[in-house]
Design a protein around this motif. Structure first.
Motif, PDB file in Angstrom:
ATOM      1  N   PHE A 154       0.790  -1.219   0.000  1.00  0.00           N
ATOM      2  CA  PHE A 154       0.000   0.000   0.000  1.00  0.00           C
ATOM      3  C   PHE A 154       0.834   1.287   0.000  1.00  0.00           C
ATOM      4  CE2 PHE A 154      -2.412  -3.239   2.473  1.00  0.00           C
ATOM      5  CZ  PHE A 154      -3.314  -3.548   1.474  1.00  0.00           C
ATOM      6  N   ALA A 155       1.485   1.563  -1.092  1.00  0.00           N
ATOM      7  CA  ALA A 155       2.280   2.788  -1.202  1.00  0.00           C
ATOM      8  C   ALA A 155       1.404   4.011  -1.475  1.00  0.00           C
ATOM      9  CB  ALA A 155       3.305   2.632  -2.323  1.00  0.00           C
ATOM     10  N   HIS A 156       0.147   3.812  -1.775  1.00  0.00           N
ATOM     11  CA  HIS A 156      -0.749   4.905  -2.161  1.00  0.00           C
ATOM     12  C   HIS A 156      -1.109   5.839  -1.010  1.00  0.00           C
ATOM     13  CE1 HIS A 156      -1.426   1.786  -5.166  1.00  0.00           C
ATOM     14  NE2 HIS A 156      -1.864   2.734  -5.970  1.00  0.00           N
ATOM     15  N   ASP A 157      -1.536   7.040  -1.379  1.00  0.00           N
ATOM     16  CA  ASP A 157      -2.214   7.936  -0.446  1.00  0.00           C
ATOM     17  C   ASP A 157      -3.700   7.637  -0.537  1.00  0.00           C
ATOM     18  OD1 ASP A 157       0.065   9.280   0.412  1.00  0.00           O
ATOM     19  OD2 ASP A 157      -0.129  10.880  -1.068  1.00  0.00           O
ATOM     20  N   ILE A 158      -4.423   8.006   0.502  1.00  0.00           N
ATOM     21  CA  ILE A 158      -5.858   7.787   0.552  1.00  0.00           C
ATOM     22  C   ILE A 158      -6.532   9.089   0.978  1.00  0.00           C
ATOM     23  CG2 ILE A 158      -5.787   6.924   2.928  1.00  0.00           C
ATOM     24  CD1 ILE A 158      -8.007   4.946   2.160  1.00  0.00           C
ATOM     25  N   LEU A 159      -7.675   9.356   0.394  1.00  0.00           N
ATOM     26  CA  LEU A 159      -8.477  10.519   0.752  1.00  0.00           C
ATOM     27  C   LEU A 159      -9.661  10.034   1.576  1.00  0.00           C
ATOM     28  CD1 LEU A 159      -8.970  13.675  -0.071  1.00  0.00           C
ATOM     29  CD2 LEU A 159     -10.787  12.682  -1.457  1.00  0.00           C
ATOM     30  N   ASN A 181      -0.507  18.021  -4.988  1.00  0.00           N
ATOM     31  CA  ASN A 181      -1.314  17.092  -5.782  1.00  0.00           C
ATOM     32  C   ASN A 181      -2.825  17.299  -5.648  1.00  0.00           C
ATOM     33  OD1 ASN A 181       0.957  15.949  -6.925  1.00  0.00           O
ATOM     34  ND2 ASN A 181       1.177  14.449  -5.299  1.00  0.00           N
ATOM     35  N   PRO A 182      -3.390  17.341  -4.442  1.00  0.00           N
ATOM     36  CA  PRO A 182      -4.844  17.575  -4.367  1.00  0.00           C
ATOM     37  C   PRO A 182      -5.250  18.949  -4.898  1.00  0.00           C
ATOM     38  CG  PRO A 182      -4.047  16.654  -2.311  1.00  0.00           C
ATOM     39  CD  PRO A 182      -2.845  16.993  -3.137  1.00  0.00           C
ATOM     40  N   THR A 183      -4.448  19.964  -4.609  1.00  0.00           N
ATOM     41  CA  THR A 183      -4.766  21.313  -5.074  1.00  0.00           C
ATOM     42  C   THR A 183      -4.847  21.342  -6.595  1.00  0.00           C
ATOM     43  OG1 THR A 183      -3.653  22.242  -3.147  1.00  0.00           O
ATOM     44  CG2 THR A 183      -4.006  23.722  -4.992  1.00  0.00           C
ATOM     45  N   PHE A 240     -11.158   7.176  -0.845  1.00  0.00           N
ATOM     46  CA  PHE A 240     -10.774   7.081  -2.246  1.00  0.00           C
ATOM     47  C   PHE A 240      -9.271   6.857  -2.274  1.00  0.00           C
ATOM     48  CE2 PHE A 240      -9.540   9.626  -6.176  1.00  0.00           C
ATOM     49  CZ  PHE A 240      -9.879   8.630  -7.063  1.00  0.00           C
ATOM     50  N   VAL A 241      -8.836   5.714  -2.800  1.00  0.00           N
ATOM     51  CA  VAL A 241      -7.406   5.448  -2.950  1.00  0.00           C
ATOM     52  C   VAL A 241      -6.942   6.258  -4.145  1.00  0.00           C
ATOM     53  CG1 VAL A 241      -5.637   3.694  -3.363  1.00  0.00           C
ATOM     54  CG2 VAL A 241      -7.627   3.152  -1.924  1.00  0.00           C
ATOM     55  N   LEU A 242      -6.028   7.182  -3.904  1.00  0.00           N
ATOM     56  CA  LEU A 242      -5.594   8.107  -4.948  1.00  0.00           C
ATOM     57  C   LEU A 242      -4.635   7.407  -5.911  1.00  0.00           C
ATOM     58  CD1 LEU A 242      -5.064  11.167  -2.590  1.00  0.00           C
ATOM     59  CD2 LEU A 242      -6.961  10.795  -4.170  1.00  0.00           C
ATOM     60  N   PRO A 243      -4.889   7.513  -7.222  1.00  0.00           N
ATOM     61  CA  PRO A 243      -4.024   6.820  -8.196  1.00  0.00           C
ATOM     62  C   PRO A 243      -2.616   7.408  -8.204  1.00  0.00           C
ATOM     63  CG  PRO A 243      -5.606   8.232  -9.321  1.00  0.00           C
ATOM     64  CD  PRO A 243      -5.957   8.271  -7.868  1.00  0.00           C
ATOM     65  N   GLN A 244      -1.621   6.544  -8.140  1.00  0.00           N
ATOM     66  CA  GLN A 244      -0.234   7.006  -8.083  1.00  0.00           C
ATOM     67  C   GLN A 244       0.212   7.701  -9.363  1.00  0.00           C
ATOM     68  OE1 GLN A 244       1.981   3.535  -6.441  1.00  0.00           O
ATOM     69  NE2 GLN A 244       2.520   5.080  -4.926  1.00  0.00           N
ATOM     70  N   SER A 245      -0.452   7.438 -10.461  1.00  0.00           N
ATOM     71  CA  SER A 245      -0.074   8.090 -11.716  1.00  0.00           C
ATOM     72  C   SER A 245      -0.317   9.594 -11.649  1.00  0.00           C
ATOM     73  CB  SER A 245      -0.859   7.491 -12.886  1.00  0.00           C
ATOM     74  OG  SER A 245      -2.250   7.636 -12.668  1.00  0.00           O
ATOM     75  N   VAL A 246      -1.218  10.036 -10.782  1.00  0.00           N
ATOM     76  CA  VAL A 246      -1.532  11.458 -10.638  1.00  0.00           C
ATOM     77  C   VAL A 246      -1.145  11.975  -9.250  1.00  0.00           C
ATOM     78  CG1 VAL A 246      -3.400  13.159 -10.707  1.00  0.00           C
ATOM     79  CG2 VAL A 246      -3.434  11.223 -12.275  1.00  0.00           C
TER      80      VAL A 246
END
Length: 171
Positions: free
Chosen positions: A8-13, A42-44, A115-121
């Motif tokens: 789980f390297a992803h960020d989560i919202l 990234n979120p901004t 929401f698991v944020l996609p690592q590509s973005v």
């Protein structure tokens, strides 16, 4: 020191379910709590594109600093200090390993959606989700513990983390 297999390297919202229902008629800024400069950019820049109810509206995604341990951060979200927060998914996952912390975490997450944020973005931090294990160098066990820990080493994760840290240093 050994590095275990990455999970789980992803960020989560995280966002309250009640707020999600209100997004269709949302006006004004959407405030996201976060703890790192990377998570501010990234979120901004991109989050609005992943929230269909606000895409195309004048809504601005604005990030504000969020401090504290994971439980404190989630409590701040639930107390209405933020509309959403971003966290490292690995941190949530690791907290769920202990019985007591899993129960507390389940209570905190009640009423929230994720929401698991996609690592590509939304790329994660270098080494996020990887766990290194250190031990005291001057041990009196004839290398027994080092031998046990060496079995936990995950070569693919080590290679990924090495590339990520090298890329990060290049910035």
């Amino acid at each position: 020191f050994p590095v275990t297999i990455r999970r789980f390297a992803h960020d989560i919202l995280l966002m309250p379910k009640a707020l999600i229902k209100k997004l269709k008629n949302w006006e004004g800024d959407l405030v996201v709590g976060t703890s790192s400069p990377r998570r501010i950019v990234n979120p901004t820049t991109h989050l609005k594109n992943y929230l269909p109810c606000v895409r195309g509206k004048d809504t601005i995604v604005r990030c504000e600093t969020l401090r504290g341990n994971v439980n404190t951060r989630i409590k701040k979200l639930k107390d209405g200090q933020y509309h959403a927060i971003t966290l490292a998914l690995a941190g949530l996952e690791r907290l769920s390993h202990g019985e007591k912390s899993r129960i507390e975490l389940a209570e905190l997450l009640d009423g929230l959606n994720y929401f698991v944020l996609p690592q590509s973005v939304f790329p994660s931090a270098a080494s996020q989700g990887a766990l290194g294990i250190e031990m005291k160098a001057e041990r009196n066990d004839g290398g027994k513990l080092a031998g046990i820990l060496e079995k936990l080493n995950h070569q693919t994760t080590i290679e990924e983390v090495t590339r990520e840290r090298k890329a990060f240093k290049a910035f």
